[in-house]
Design a protein around this motif. Structure first.
Motif, short mmCIF file in Angstrom:
data_model
loop_
_atom_site.label_atom_id
_atom_site.label_comp_id
_atom_site.label_asym_id
_atom_site.label_seq_id
_atom_site.Cartn_x
_atom_site.Cartn_y
_atom_site.Cartn_z
N SER A 134 -21.59 16.41 -30.51
CA SER A 134 -22.59 16.49 -29.98
C SER A 134 -24.09 16.32 -30.51
O SER A 134 -25.29 15.62 -29.64
CB SER A 134 -23.40 18.40 -30.52
OG SER A 134 -22.36 19.84 -29.78
N GLN A 135 -23.93 15.65 -32.03
CA GLN A 135 -24.52 14.95 -32.40
C GLN A 135 -25.11 13.59 -32.13
O GLN A 135 -26.25 12.89 -31.42
CB GLN A 135 -24.95 14.86 -34.26
CG GLN A 135 -25.76 13.58 -34.35
CD GLN A 135 -27.48 14.88 -34.73
OE1 GLN A 135 -27.38 15.39 -34.12
NE2 GLN A 135 -28.47 13.91 -34.99
N PHE A 166 -15.05 17.89 -24.28
CA PHE A 166 -14.91 18.51 -25.24
C PHE A 166 -16.33 19.01 -25.63
O PHE A 166 -15.74 20.38 -26.16
CB PHE A 166 -14.35 17.28 -25.72
CG PHE A 166 -14.03 17.89 -27.12
CD1 PHE A 166 -13.17 18.89 -28.36
CD2 PHE A 166 -15.34 17.50 -28.66
CE1 PHE A 166 -13.35 19.38 -29.16
CE2 PHE A 166 -15.42 17.71 -29.53
CZ PHE A 166 -14.04 18.65 -30.45
N ILE A 167 -17.38 18.45 -25.90
CA ILE A 167 -17.75 19.02 -26.25
C ILE A 167 -18.61 19.59 -25.24
O ILE A 167 -19.39 21.09 -25.90
CB ILE A 167 -20.06 17.90 -25.83
CG1 ILE A 167 -19.12 16.61 -26.40
CG2 ILE A 167 -20.47 18.29 -26.36
CD1 ILE A 167 -20.18 15.82 -26.73
N LEU A 168 -19.04 19.83 -24.35
CA LEU A 168 -18.93 21.69 -23.02
C LEU A 168 -18.30 22.21 -24.04
O LEU A 168 -19.00 23.39 -23.58
CB LEU A 168 -19.05 20.79 -21.42
CG LEU A 168 -18.87 22.21 -21.15
CD1 LEU A 168 -20.73 22.34 -21.00
CD2 LEU A 168 -19.13 21.72 -19.42
N VAL A 169 -17.13 22.10 -23.92
CA VAL A 169 -16.70 23.48 -24.11
C VAL A 169 -17.00 24.14 -25.87
O VAL A 169 -16.99 25.16 -25.64
CB VAL A 169 -14.76 23.24 -23.88
CG1 VAL A 169 -13.86 23.75 -24.56
CG2 VAL A 169 -13.98 23.02 -22.98
N PHE A 170 -16.68 22.52 -26.14
CA PHE A 170 -16.50 23.45 -27.79
C PHE A 170 -18.95 24.39 -28.17
O PHE A 170 -18.18 24.92 -28.82
CB PHE A 170 -17.39 22.13 -28.90
CG PHE A 170 -17.40 22.71 -29.90
CD1 PHE A 170 -16.65 22.62 -30.94
CD2 PHE A 170 -18.94 22.39 -30.58
CE1 PHE A 170 -16.83 23.55 -32.63
CE2 PHE A 170 -19.32 22.72 -31.62
CZ PHE A 170 -18.17 23.38 -32.80
N TRP A 176 -16.32 18.73 -35.94
CA TRP A 176 -15.72 18.07 -34.79
C TRP A 176 -16.63 17.92 -33.74
O TRP A 176 -17.00 16.87 -33.43
CB TRP A 176 -14.66 17.10 -34.61
CG TRP A 176 -12.94 16.52 -35.30
CD1 TRP A 176 -12.48 17.80 -36.32
CD2 TRP A 176 -13.45 15.91 -35.79
NE1 TRP A 176 -12.06 16.53 -37.27
CE2 TRP A 176 -12.39 15.26 -36.69
CE3 TRP A 176 -13.31 14.34 -34.74
CZ2 TRP A 176 -11.64 14.31 -37.18
CZ3 TRP A 176 -12.56 13.40 -35.11
CH2 TRP A 176 -12.19 12.87 -35.86
N GLY A 177 -17.25 19.08 -32.99
CA GLY A 177 -17.68 18.83 -32.33
C GLY A 177 -19.22 18.82 -32.82
O GLY A 177 -20.13 18.80 -31.49
N MET A 185 -16.78 9.53 -33.49
CA MET A 185 -17.24 10.07 -31.85
C MET A 185 -18.25 9.22 -31.20
O MET A 185 -18.38 8.98 -29.97
CB MET A 185 -17.93 11.10 -31.83
CG MET A 185 -17.20 12.33 -32.18
SD MET A 185 -16.12 12.78 -30.53
CE MET A 185 -15.02 14.22 -30.82
N LEU A 186 -18.46 8.50 -32.19
CA LEU A 186 -19.43 6.75 -31.56
C LEU A 186 -18.48 6.09 -30.96
O LEU A 186 -19.30 5.69 -29.84
CB LEU A 186 -20.37 6.52 -32.16
CG LEU A 186 -20.80 4.79 -32.39
CD1 LEU A 186 -22.34 4.66 -31.88
CD2 LEU A 186 -21.50 4.13 -33.61
N VAL A 187 -17.99 6.16 -31.23
CA VAL A 187 -16.92 4.91 -30.58
C VAL A 187 -16.48 5.71 -28.97
O VAL A 187 -16.30 4.59 -28.40
CB VAL A 187 -15.76 3.91 -31.79
CG1 VAL A 187 -14.51 3.88 -30.82
CG2 VAL A 187 -16.08 3.46 -32.64
#
Length: 621
Positions: free
Chosen positions: A291-292, A498-502, A286-287, A72-74
């Motif tokens: 988020s983090q 994806f973050i929003l949905v999660f 993964w969520g 997620m960082l990349v």
């Protein structure tokens, strides 16, 4: 925009140009890039790196969590970080001024200001709590060590009370932990019954805790003194950023060296790192990783745009985005070793599993970790260092939050009068922030603090980020050249979605320990979240109503196209590909037919590009 960010050399020199001072005299610049990098690191590396990431890593599979975290960082963190840095640096404007790129979306900037206001209010209250514990640690015996204080209850059971004379009953440690009532530690009672004097409901504000109010005043005074001259105050003049950004690493290293020498430290670190590969297939892992990354980097707060706006035009912000993002994530991993080495020692001392002492948020910073510190020799020294580290981590973020608001206001007004009086704008914002933070120092203050933390800066940040990506990449179109291969633009905008949905799927009503928030309080939380998001459609409607055009489509087109003054701030940079497009009236000339004029194929007509710049193209009539 992207080419100028990645192609620059040190101190603003680029190939083919003579080395010169590329400084915006009106706004000011960072004296050197070290100041910018350190300030951005201080902004991104905050309390969440210490009190949230280690717990998430432990809860989501230990070492296995590192895999989705760095993925997620990349694919999410670094692209978003780079986009915001290049956005602010290109225009040399804060989170409001940059939206000359597409005036209809200026509400995104106002939404960022609202979010930064909420965060700035409660974040400084957390700093004031750290100040309170910092001052309380300056004693021979930490006040939360034993259960012999006036605020303690009969249910209090301290791990050191059995060796403190006749104050504790003659029971062994196992009997104490298996007490018929749930064990209440002296650090928890100190936190709830003495520091907060916690009320029983969020609506029962009670009295203002004067010691906390005094510490809140100290926090805002420190922030103002470090910012009253803008970036010159946080950088060149006082060099405060060199200390606030680097000293937390010194403290982390000291605590790490002390922690790994303790008995049980290896057990704690193993709980932190032992991979549980089966959790890799869990969507929740993964969520949490996405988020983090999103929240710890400070995306969509407006601070990244603001800090980058003081860069020189040709600074290599691509390099900076990679350095700062990786430093932020490495700090989170490093802090996990510090936290879990001490918690492992505490678990072995208590004879319980590490999972029973692992915590996050205020529970870790003001209950679990302080109790672990009481078990160390010379505990006041380690306590002073720990809370001093929390203060510096908090101040690094708070500096940028206040500067974001001040810069947005000053850039929006834009005249010399307010620029000369920027100090008074900073003072006014600090005073307002202090007054708005007073309710959080009441007996119900911690309830309101957690409510703001969970709602004011949660899914609204993701919505703001998604709309910012869409407006820049699809409506303005600048980044189409950066990610034109394949479907990279789509891939770039997918992670925020994806973050929003999660975030929506994972939503659970907020609770504090056993206290469940009432419906009316949760409704206020949602209103705070919506207050920043609603800025976007409301301002869009306002812009559409004022835009020129006979039809809705014409108004929409005029409201989304860049303003005439969009582009680099300095005239010397408004050349070549960054030259502003001529006004429409200037291009419409009626001339009589003249057979002696040059042939049309010899005339170069200006063509406006997707980024608002003009370039020449041969016209064949």
């Amino acid at each position: 925009m992207a080419d100028k960010c990645s192609g620059g050399l040190l101190n603003g020199a680029v190939p083919g140009e003579a080395t010169k001072q590329d400084e915006n005299v009106k706004r000011g610049n960072w004296t050197n890039q070290i100041e910018f990098v350190l300030t951005s690191v201080g902004y991104a590396v905050g309390l969440g790196n210490v009190w949230r990431f280690p717990y998430l890593c432990y809860r989501n599979g230990g070492g296995a969590f590192m895999f989705p975290y760095f993925i997620m960082l990349v694919f999410c963190g670094i692209p978003l970080f780079f986009m915001e840095l290049s956005f602010g640096q290109f225009a040399s404007q804060g989170c409001l001024g940059v939206w000359r790129i597409s005036p209809m979306f200026k509400g995104v900037g106002y939404g960022m200001m609202v979010v930064s206001t909420y965060i700035g209010i409660y974040y400084n209250v957390v700093i004031c709590l750290a100040f309170y514990y910092f001052f309380s640690s300056m004693t021979r015996v930490l006040p939360w060590t034993y259960c012999t204080n006036p605020w303690n209850t009969p249910d209090c059971t301290g791990v050191l009370d059995a060796t403190n004379g006749s104050a504790a009953p003659p029971l062994n440690l196992t009997q104490l932990l298996n007490h018929t009532l749930q064990r209440t530690s002296p650090s928890e009672e100190y936190w709830r019954r003495y520091v907060l004097k916690l009320s029983d409901d969020i609506g029962n504000l009670g009295e203002v805790r004067l010691p906390l109010l005094g510490c809140l005043g100290i926090s805002w005074v420190v922030v103002f003194l470090c910012l009253f001259k803008g970036v010159k105050s946080s950088g060149k003049a006082s060099r405060v950023v060199y200390f606030t950004a680097t000293f937390p690493y010194v403290v982390l290293t000291i605590l790490f060296v002390r922690g790994i020498t303790l008995e049980g430290a290896v057990t704690g670190i193993m709980y932190y790192l032992t991979p549980q590969w089966d959790k890799i297939l869990d969507a929740k892992v993964w969520g949490d990783a996405a988020s983090q990354i999103f929240y710890s980097l400070g995306c969509a707060w407006g601070g990244l745009i603001t800090m980058a706006s003081y860069n020189k035009f040709h600074n290599n912000c691509y390099r900076d985005s990679i350095i700062i993002s990786i430093t932020n994530c490495a700090t989170s991993v490093y802090a996990g070793f510090v936290i879990f080495s001490i918690l492992g020692f505490m678990a072995q001392h208590l004879g319980v599993d590490v999972s029973q002492v692992a915590d996050h948020g205020p529970g870790l910073a003001f209950v679990a970790y302080p109790e672990a510190l009481t078990l160390l020799p010379i505990s006041p020294l380690w306590s002073v260092l720990f809370f001093f580290m929390l203060i510096l981590l908090g101040l690094g973020t708070q500096f940028c939050l206040l500067e974001t608001l001040v810069t947005a206001i000053v850039d929006e007004v834009g005249n010399d009068w307010i620029i000369r009086r920027k100090t008074f704008v900073t003072l006014g914002m600090a005073v307002v922030g202090f007054l708005l933070g007073i309710p959080l120092t009441t007996q119900a203050g911690i309830y309101w603090l957690l409510l703001m933390d969970n709602y004011a800066a949660s899914f609204s940040l993701v919505v703001i980020s998604c709309i910012m990506c869409v407006s820049i990449m699809y409506i303005y179109g600048t980044f189409s050249t950066c990610w034109r291969h394949g479907n990279a633009r789509t891939a770039h905008s997918v992670p925020p979605q994806f973050i929003l949905v999660f975030t929506v799927i994972q939503y659970r009503p907020i609770a504090y320990n056993t206290y469940v928030y009432p419906t009316w309080a949760i409704s206020i939380g949602f209103l705070m979240a919506l207050s920043s998001v609603l800025c976007i459609p409301l301002y869009a409607l306002y812009t559409l109503c004022r835009a020129e055009g006979d039809t809705l489509l014409q108004r929409l087109k005029n409201a989304t196209k860049p303003s005439q003054d969009w582009g680099p701030a300095l005239a010397e940079h408004r050349a070549g590909r960054y030259a502003p497009a001529p006004a429409p009236a200037a291009r419409l000339e009626v001339q009589p037919l003249n057979l002696e004029k040059p042939r049309s194929e010899d005339v170069a007509l200006p063509v406006q590009g997707s980024n608002g710049s003009a370039h020449s193209q041969d016209s064949r009539l």
